[in-house]
Design an enzyme around this catalytic site. Structure first.
Site, PDB file in Angstrom:
ATOM      1  N   HIS A 136     -39.614 -90.194  14.626  1.00 57.09           N
ATOM      2  CA  HIS A 136     -40.411 -90.646  13.476  1.00 57.09           C
ATOM      3  C   HIS A 136     -41.195 -91.940  13.728  1.00 57.09           C
ATOM      4  O   HIS A 136     -42.262 -92.128  13.184  1.00 57.09           O
ATOM      5  CB  HIS A 136     -39.447 -90.838  12.307  1.00 57.09           C
ATOM      6  CG  HIS A 136     -40.114 -91.172  11.017  1.00 57.09           C
ATOM      7  ND1 HIS A 136     -40.933 -90.283  10.363  1.00 57.09           N
ATOM      8  CD2 HIS A 136     -40.084 -92.289  10.251  1.00 57.09           C
ATOM      9  CE1 HIS A 136     -41.380 -90.842   9.235  1.00 57.09           C
ATOM     10  NE2 HIS A 136     -40.885 -92.049   9.149  1.00 57.09           N
ATOM     11  N   ASP A 196     -45.329 -92.271   8.255  1.00 53.15           N
ATOM     12  CA  ASP A 196     -44.455 -92.373   7.089  1.00 53.15           C
ATOM     13  C   ASP A 196     -45.270 -92.714   5.829  1.00 53.15           C
ATOM     14  O   ASP A 196     -46.290 -92.088   5.583  1.00 53.15           O
ATOM     15  CB  ASP A 196     -43.346 -93.401   7.369  1.00 53.15           C
ATOM     16  CG  ASP A 196     -42.202 -93.323   6.389  1.00 53.15           C
ATOM     17  OD1 ASP A 196     -41.297 -92.484   6.582  1.00 53.15           O
ATOM     18  OD2 ASP A 196     -42.220 -94.079   5.394  1.00 53.15           O
ATOM     19  N   TYR A 219     -40.676 -94.958  -3.446  1.00 55.47           N
ATOM     20  CA  TYR A 219     -40.342 -93.551  -3.676  1.00 55.47           C
ATOM     21  C   TYR A 219     -40.453 -93.200  -5.158  1.00 55.47           C
ATOM     22  O   TYR A 219     -41.071 -92.208  -5.524  1.00 55.47           O
ATOM     23  CB  TYR A 219     -38.930 -93.235  -3.153  1.00 55.47           C
ATOM     24  CG  TYR A 219     -38.851 -93.286  -1.639  1.00 55.47           C
ATOM     25  CD1 TYR A 219     -38.966 -92.131  -0.884  1.00 55.47           C
ATOM     26  CD2 TYR A 219     -38.677 -94.493  -0.968  1.00 55.47           C
ATOM     27  CE1 TYR A 219     -38.916 -92.178   0.505  1.00 55.47           C
ATOM     28  CE2 TYR A 219     -38.638 -94.553   0.413  1.00 55.47           C
ATOM     29  CZ  TYR A 219     -38.756 -93.390   1.141  1.00 55.47           C
ATOM     30  OH  TYR A 219     -38.717 -93.442   2.504  1.00 55.47           O
TER      31      TYR A 219
END
Ligand SMILES: *[C@@H]1O[C@H](CO)[C@@H](O)[C@H](O)[C@H]1NC(C)=O
Ligand SMILES: *[C@@H]1O[C@H](CO)[C@@H](O)[C@H](O)[C@H]1NC(C)=O
Length: 463
Positions: free
Chosen positions: A430, A223, A373
């Site tokens: 993930h 990630d 982000y």
């Protein structure tokens, strides 16, 4: 005709993006950029201080109060599973478990089983686990930096640590782990200055390794830990022995172009795809649709993380629903349309899922972590020349079946010129270290063993 048109549109879009991101030379942030309070710079304490995770009585009392006093949940639309977002039918079970059955004392002890530290890097108090093996003389100890991502934390690695150590021993070496909380995540301090994204975090992580005496090390990430890993590999290739990642991404425009080109003909598609991972790249329409439907959080946090964060830092139930919905979707994508509950307990224990949530709750870290982000996906971060760098660091990819972003070796090679291995597996999601610690550790140790063998071989041929 249709195909030619598509090709033209494709070229035009790539050109447009290419121009938008002007090809600036690579700009690595300064090693001594200061992200802490300005007045603290003169008295920076660079010592390495032991740290313990603490669940205070006061925090527990407040958390339980909030959990027990939530308003009634809005029932889900009938027969929609979790396609409209977290299915509220399963919330009550979680809330009651967290408030009544989660043993805060025992979990605090559990989380403190490994040695924790903090040290100040560039003005920020960075938290990390630092696990040094006890070894017989002569056994080589290899430093390994492991980085988590968003909705994750150091908790993801707890089960893998002993497995990795055991498997390393079988191969005749030992591992010294450095497992940090990313800045703004968990127990690491956040900055109050604008402009601190993955790129800047990479420099903090490199400085952390130097502080601990490691000028060269092995690297593992998933990630955001992988995006930061990519930054490290491109900025400081000479400081890495090898890079293992379970989240293989290349940001190169050529990667995008290669993917799109594969949609033009079956022949090209065959060249782009990995035969071991058919169906993960095409049809493009299906992949784009799936990505759009599952990435609302991404857009939200890349633009207005503070707004959604107000609710998340006030309501543990909201935080749980937001994070578990994501975790469920990227652990097994099918759960979204097939299950009323999140299905997470098939893959992780209730306690460890809540441990991970506690790391966010205790530190009020939704906003300070979620803003990675917006701080990484902006023109400043995209214009720093990082996107088109190819790293020569030996790299090993493992690609889980339900990973939400997949790129084939053909696509990855634009960013990684020295791919040692790419293994697409038919299982997992993930959070590979968290979900399948045995398989994950196997892959990491195989990679490190191979990196060492190749380095020795290279050394021999250079003599
Ligand atoms: C919680 O854990 C502590 C420490 O392991 C233990 O002493 C205690 O009995 C546990 N409490 C309950 C209610 O199980
Ligand atoms: C990659 O690694 C896996 C697992 O060790 C192995 O089975 C496979 O043959 C390797 N592939 C290549 C291309 O080296």
């Amino acid at each position: 005709m249709d195909k030619i048109l598509r090709l033209l549109i494709l070229c035009a879009s790539i050109l447009a993006v290419r121009c938008a991101i002007s090809a600036t030379p690579i700009q690595i942030p300064n090693f001594d950029d200061w992200w802490g309070p300005e007045d603290a710079q003169e008295n920076q304490d660079t010592s390495i201080r032991p740290f313990k995770i603490e669940f205070t009585k006061c925090m527990i009392k407040d958390l339980r109060y909030r959990l027990r006093n939530h308003r009634p949940f809005t029932p889900p639309l009938e027969g929609t599973a979790s396609t409209y977002g977290y299915n509220t039918n399963s919330l009550e079970t979680w809330v009651s478990y967290w408030a009544n059955s989660y043993n805060f004392t025992a979990r605090e002890e559990h989380l403190n089983q490994y040695p924790h530290y903090k040290t100040n890097i560039q003005g920020l108090d960075i938290h990390f686990m630092w696990i040094k093996p006890e070894v017989e003389e002569g056994l080589e100890v290899l430093p390994l930096l492991m980085m988590h991502g968003w909705t994750g934390s150091i908790v993801e690695f707890y089960k893998a640590i002993p497995v990795l150590s055991e498997k390393a021993k079988e191969k005749g070496f030992a591992i010294e782990f450095v497992i940090p909380s990313l800045p703004g995540f968990g127990f690491s301090e956040t900055t109050h200055l604008q402009g601190f994204g993955a790129t800047e975090m990479a420099v903090v992580m490199r400085n952390l390794m130097h502080r601990l005496g490691h000028k060269k090390f092995y690297l593992q990430g998933g990630d955001w830990g992988a995006r930061i890993g990519n930054n490290l590999a491109s900025y400081f290739p000479d400081e890495l022995y090898g890079y293992h990642t379970n989240f293989g991404i290349s940001n190169s425009l050529s990667t995008l172009a290669t993917w799109l080109a594969g949609s033009l003909s079956e022949g090209i598609q065959k060249l782009v795809e990995d035969p071991a991972a058919l169906g993960r790249l095409y049809p493009i329409g299906t992949v784009v649709k799936k990505t759009l439907l599952s990435s609302g959080y991404f857009h939200l946090q890349a633009t207005k993380p503070y707004t959604v964060g107000v609710a998340m830092s006030d309501s543990p139930v909201g935080l749980l629903a937001y994070i578990f919905q994501l975790m469920s979707m990227i652990t097994r994508h099918e759960y979204e349309s097939t299950r009323d509950d999140d299905g997470l307990v098939f893959h992780y224990s209730r306690d460890e899922l809540l441990d991970n949530l506690m790391v966010y709750w205790v530190n009020n870290a939704f906003i300070t972590s979620g803003k990675i982000y917006s701080e990484s996906l902006n023109s400043r971060n995209l214009n720093n020349g990082y996107l088109e760098i190819t790293t020569p660091v030996p790299t090993w990819f493992i690609q889980a079946k339900d990973e939400f972003l997949y790129m084939s070796p053909e696509m990855l090679k634009f960013a990684f010129s020295n791919i040692v291995n790419t293994t697409a597996i038919e299982t997992g999601g993930h959070y590979l270290a968290f979900e399948l610690p045995e398989l994950f550790s196997d892959s990491v140790i195989t990679a490190i063993t191979e990196f060492r063998r190749l380095a020795k071989e290279k050394c021999r041929t250079e003599l």
